[in-house]
Design a protein around this motif. Structure first.
Motif, PDB file in Angstrom:
ATOM      1  N   ARG A  11       0.977  -1.585  -0.027  1.00  0.00           N
ATOM      2  CA  ARG A  11      -0.323  -0.405  -0.171  1.00  0.00           C
ATOM      3  C   ARG A  11       1.038   1.379  -0.282  1.00  0.00           C
ATOM      4  O   ARG A  11       1.945   1.314   0.859  1.00  0.00           O
ATOM      5  N   PRO A  13       1.720   4.667   1.485  1.00  0.00           N
ATOM      6  CA  PRO A  13       1.333   5.231   3.092  1.00  0.00           C
ATOM      7  C   PRO A  13       0.384   6.552   3.521  1.00  0.00           C
ATOM      8  O   PRO A  13       0.455   6.373   3.957  1.00  0.00           O
ATOM      9  N   PRO A  16      -3.189   4.921   1.161  1.00  0.00           N
ATOM     10  CA  PRO A  16      -3.299   3.562   1.594  1.00  0.00           C
ATOM     11  C   PRO A  16      -4.636   2.813   0.530  1.00  0.00           C
ATOM     12  O   PRO A  16      -4.657   1.583   0.576  1.00  0.00           O
ATOM     13  N   ALA A  19      -3.226   0.376  -3.734  1.00  0.00           N
ATOM     14  CA  ALA A  19      -2.841  -0.543  -2.950  1.00  0.00           C
ATOM     15  C   ALA A  19      -2.483  -1.801  -4.626  1.00  0.00           C
ATOM     16  O   ALA A  19      -3.208  -1.738  -5.285  1.00  0.00           O
ATOM     17  N   GLN A  69       4.045   0.608   3.353  1.00  0.00           N
ATOM     18  CA  GLN A  69       2.924  -0.603   3.732  1.00  0.00           C
ATOM     19  C   GLN A  69       2.395  -1.583   3.139  1.00  0.00           C
ATOM     20  O   GLN A  69       2.522  -1.898   2.169  1.00  0.00           O
TER      21      GLN A  69
END
Length: 124
Positions: A11, A13, A16, A19, A69
């Motif tokens: 993802r 950051p 989010p 993705a 992420q």
């Protein structure tokens, strides 16, 4: 350990909702996670710097890196990701697994969630 693969989500950051999900080769000898450049760029992750990596054949390569992420087995963490060539297989490094509380079960050749994550190292 034999070849183990796992689904993971990368993802952005900063956003989010942006993705990419893919199947990653679990590489217990890799520190960082490698994602094909096209997927990182598509979700808006841009290089934040470069690092020199030693390849399996001993050669050294400077590669773009960023923070993203990573979600593995319903656990998430922030990690350094490497911008790989577009045709490169995604690799899940040990930093992402350890930070997400995931460990390798070498007998069953699969990943499993740790019952807890160590807050500090034990003193000898």
């Amino acid at each position: 350990m034999g070849l183990t693969r796992v689904e993971a989500v990368i993802r952005n950051p900063a956003n989010p909702a942006r993705a990419w999900q893919g199947r990653f080769l679990v590489d217990s000898r890799a520190i960082d996670t490698l994602v094909p450049r096209q997927h990182l760029e598509r979700i808006g992750v841009r290089p934040g710097g470069q690092r020199v990596y030693t390849m399996a054949d001993g050669s050294r390569v400077k590669m773009d890196v960023a923070v993203a992420q990573v979600e593995i087995m319903e656990e998430f963490t922030g990690v350094l990701v490497i911008f790989g060539d577009n045709e490169t297989e995604p690799l899940l490094g040990v930093t992402a697994m350890e930070s997400a509380g995931i460990e390798i079960d070498p007998v069953k050749q699969r990943l499993k969630k740790q019952s807890s994550t160590a807050l500090k190292k034990a003193c000898a």
